[in-house]
Design an enzyme around this catalytic site. Structure first.
Site, mmCIF file in Angstrom:
data_model
loop_
_atom_site.group_PDB
_atom_site.id
_atom_site.type_symbol
_atom_site.label_atom_id
_atom_site.label_comp_id
_atom_site.label_asym_id
_atom_site.label_seq_id
_atom_site.Cartn_x
_atom_site.Cartn_y
_atom_site.Cartn_z
ATOM 1 N N SER A 1 0.676 -1.301 -0.024
ATOM 2 C CA SER A 1 0.077 -0.117 0.075
ATOM 3 C C SER A 1 0.856 1.147 0.038
ATOM 4 C CB SER A 1 -0.958 0.100 1.313
ATOM 5 O OG SER A 1 -2.113 1.001 1.127
ATOM 6 N N ASP B 1 -8.338 -5.367 -6.039
ATOM 7 C CA ASP B 1 -7.997 -4.417 -5.370
ATOM 8 C C ASP B 1 -8.700 -3.032 -5.951
ATOM 9 O OD1 ASP B 1 -7.010 -2.221 -3.815
ATOM 10 O OD2 ASP B 1 -4.743 -2.952 -4.014
ATOM 11 N N HIS C 1 -6.950 -5.697 -1.660
ATOM 12 C CA HIS C 1 -6.090 -5.035 -1.156
ATOM 13 C C HIS C 1 -4.991 -5.889 -0.151
ATOM 14 C CE1 HIS C 1 -3.742 -1.279 -0.891
ATOM 15 N NE2 HIS C 1 -3.678 -1.244 0.182
#
Length: 688
Positions: free
Chosen positions: A544, A625, A657
């Site tokens: 991320s 995601d 994600h």
């Protein structure tokens, strides 16, 4: 963390559950060990305070999924027993008012419904047979009503209307969205127009009542809201709940409001916090029902603003903030039995302690200092809670109300932990950007021997307003790297939580500045303070925001690491803005929409520095995601290929994600560790 003795009965049950583990010699910790750990959650204390029921997740590797069952243990840690063993998932246990039964959610009938189980165990019976999945179960203290959420079309007056509309879909597969519809997709799912609504149902019978009717919004909020976002009043007559109202502004608004509604549906919900355009959530009634405590942010559009504790007099409407000078962001609220104390947890310098807040004075007292404390509950005159550390998963503990007399109730991974060898974590600190003290952890590799030097896995956390604190993480856990013989360094750079709100705020608008300096100085400090780390054999890994930072490092620190691993990272800030779903996040971090602040986005755009890339990189992304869409990972891999830089791309078509399926998670770790071995060597073969 000092391990407390396990009650004999619990120990015998644990040994019977996994006798082969106890007989084997311990081995270095692996990814399979990580995902074989039992995960304890949602502890609920019986009305008499003598027993605790909780959910325990185990991993079915053959079926490639986790399964959850209900377990119980006495308040003294004795009598550990498994209550359910159905192949379906059993979750969300709640005691009946008389303590004779346990209500819970289960998919054993083919959909998620409410079931009831005798408190002593036995056969469960189905309570609801609704045509929609039931979620987020609560039981009123009067024992006569249940509350739960259902996904409905908000313009439908009945549940049957929603069911009929779902059944009326034609053969065409296209989805048509009108402008101003808000989210068309969120996290990992496309919108079909339904919203979470809160229903109250009388156990005596009748139709569930939508107490949130009239609201075009979600309660609990999506994608991660749960039972903590609503509460019954002590007399069962009123519901307090948080809701995110939908509509055109939803993708760029962090506004959740608190509502009160009669539990019988006799009046529409009343907004208590319409004046605050930021988040208001987690309502908690005082024991006498006269006061409502809740958490609130102050800055609209900022998802990582500090939560403040509010207490509202429900008779006069007066509202005040507790502990304004306490520069921490509490996670939850629990009233003490006498109504004079609130309990909470909050990130605090690499730990997540348990705190007591005096309702009168606002004085804050730390009751449990170490580890990651979770889900506290009242246990007679004591406090029950879950706690985990970097070396142990969640177990149940209790302390006296003054924080003394720590006692352990469970040791659900006793044999799993006895069968593995883990690395020893050590906190450290250094002077980071702006002269601030910055903290981190160094984890020694398994089999550490003085005089040898070990290659380094340099992990970078996401968020970016997150923390690599003293917890047992199931995705970015240092122990599989330590088990493979690598040193592990983690840094809580500027932007991390638990060090005051100003420290958290410091990353906004400065993604490639102070956090980057902290990582550079943190690595230097770790090599200086722990000379057994081989800084010449280092790989940086992150997900991320950590994946963004890996891409940033590729163009701005290209000669420091022998390899890089980017999981779900941002490659191009411009396309990221126009394809992500929660627009409030980039708009806060960069100061506005892309077309208003293009220079802010481009200043920290990894795509602008591809010409400097030369470090081998492994790229990982999930196709589901929608927070950082998969095109960002594909673009990263394309840039690497076109630059003729050694690279690999691992794509999961069925992950969002996060990587959640057990076999996928093991493949993730196997691929990452193989990449490390290729570029920095086998950690098990340290150099002198």
């Amino acid at each position: 963390m000092r391990r407390l003795p396990l009650p004999l009965a619990s120990l015998l049950i644990a040994l019977v559950a996994a006798p082969s583990l106890a007989a084997e010699a311990p081995h270095p910790f692996t990814a399979r060990d990580l995902h074989a750990m039992r995960r304890l959650s949602d502890p609920q204390v019986s009305p008499r305070g003598d027993r605790v029921v909780f959910t325990l997740r185990t991993t079915d590797f053959a079926a490639n999924k986790g399964r959850t069952d209900l377990w119980a243990v006495g308040a003294d840690g004795k009598g550990l027993s498994q209550l359910t063993s159905d192949p379906a998932s059993d979750t969300n246990p709640r005691w009946s008012a008389d303590g004779a039964s346990i209500y819970f959610l289960s998919t054993r009938s083919g959909s998620s419904q409410v079931w009831r189980l005798p408190a002593t165990g036995g056969d469960a019976v189905q309570v609801t047979t609704l045509p929609l999945d039931v979620g987020n179960l609560q039981v009123a203290r009067d024992g006569k009503h249940l509350a739960f959420s259902l996904e409905v079309f908000t313009d439908c007056p009945t549940i049957a209307c929603t069911v009929q509309r779902l059944a009326a879909k034609g053969p065409a597969s296209g989805r048509l969205y009108e402008g101003g519809a808000g989210f068309v997709r969120h996290w990992d799912a496309w919108s079909e127009g339904r919203r979470n609504h809160l229903f109250v149902w009388a156990l005596a019978g009748g139709e569930p009542i939508d107490v949130s009717r009239g609201l075009d919004g979600d309660t609990p909020s999506r994608p991660f809201g749960g039972v903590e976002e609503y509460a019954f009043s002590p007399d069962g007559g009123t519901m307090a709940f948080a809701a995110r109202v939908a509509g055109r502004e939803e993708p760029w608004s962090t506004n959740l409001d608190l509502y009160l509604a009669p539990a019988d549906g006799s009046a529409p919900p009343r907004n208590l916090t319409a004046g605050n355009r930021a988040t208001d959530t987690q309502p908690a009634f005082s024991p006498d029902g006269k006061t409502l405590a809740y958490l609130a942010m102050q800055r609209p559009g900022f998802e990582s603003d500090r939560y403040r504790i509010h207490v509202r007099d429900l008779q006069t409407g007066s509202d005040r903030v507790l502990a304004e000078g306490w520069d921490r962001s509490p996670d939850l609220l629990l009233w003490g039995g006498d109504g004079r104390t609130l309990y909470s947890t909050a990130h605090d310098v690499g730990q997540t302690p348990l705190f007591a807040i005096d309702v009168g004075s606002g004085k804050v007292t730390k009751l449990v200092a170490d580890g990651h404390v979770r889900e506290p509950a009242l246990l007679g005159g004591r406090l029950l809670f879950g706690r985990d550390t970097l070396r142990s998963p969640v177990d149940l503990f209790s302390v006296a109300a003054d924080g003394s007399g720590l006692a352990r109730l469970t040791d659900v991974n006793h044999d799993q932990l006895a069968a593995v060898l883990m690395g020893e974590p050590t906190p450290f600190h250094f002077e980071g950007a702006a002269g601030d003290t910055v903290y981190g952890w160094v984890t020694r590799p398994v089999g550490f021997t003085a005089g040898k030097r070990y290659p380094l896995a340099f992990l970078i956390h996401g968020g970016p307003q997150g923390s690599f604190n003293n917890e047992f993480h199931y995705r970015w856990n240092p122990q599989p790297y330590a088990g493979a013989g690598y040193a592990v360094v983690t840094i809580d750079f500027h932007g991390s939580v638990g060090y005051g709100q100003a420290f958290t705020d410091a990353i906004s608008g400065d993604w490639g500045g102070k956090p980057f300096v902290d990582l550079q100085r943190g690595l230097e400090a770790a090599l200086r303070q722990f000379p057994w780390i081989d800084g010449d054999r280092a790989c940086a890994l992150g997900g991320s925001y950590g994946g963004f930072m890996v891409n940033w490092i590729a163009g701005n620190w290209p000669d420091r690491f022998r390899c890089l691993v980017d999981h779900d990272g941002i490659f191009d800030q411009r396309i990221m803005y126009y394809s992500t779903e929660e627009l409030w996040f980039p708009e806060w971090e960069m100061g506005g929409p892309y077309w208003e602040k293009p220079e802010a986005y481009e200043k920290v755009n990894p795509a602008n520095f591809v010409a400097r890339w030369r470090t081998p990189m492994l790229v990982i992304h999930g196709e589901l995601d929608y927070r950082i869409p998969v095109d960002q990972g594909i673009a990263t891999f394309t840039a690497l290929q076109r630059r003729d830089i050694p690279a690999e791309l691992l794509v999961f078509p069925d992950e969002n994600h996060w990587v959640l399926k057990p076999q996928n998670a093991i493949q993730w770790h196997d691929t990452v560790l193989a990449w490390l071995r290729r570029w920095i060597g086998d950690g098990a073969n340290a150099e002198h």
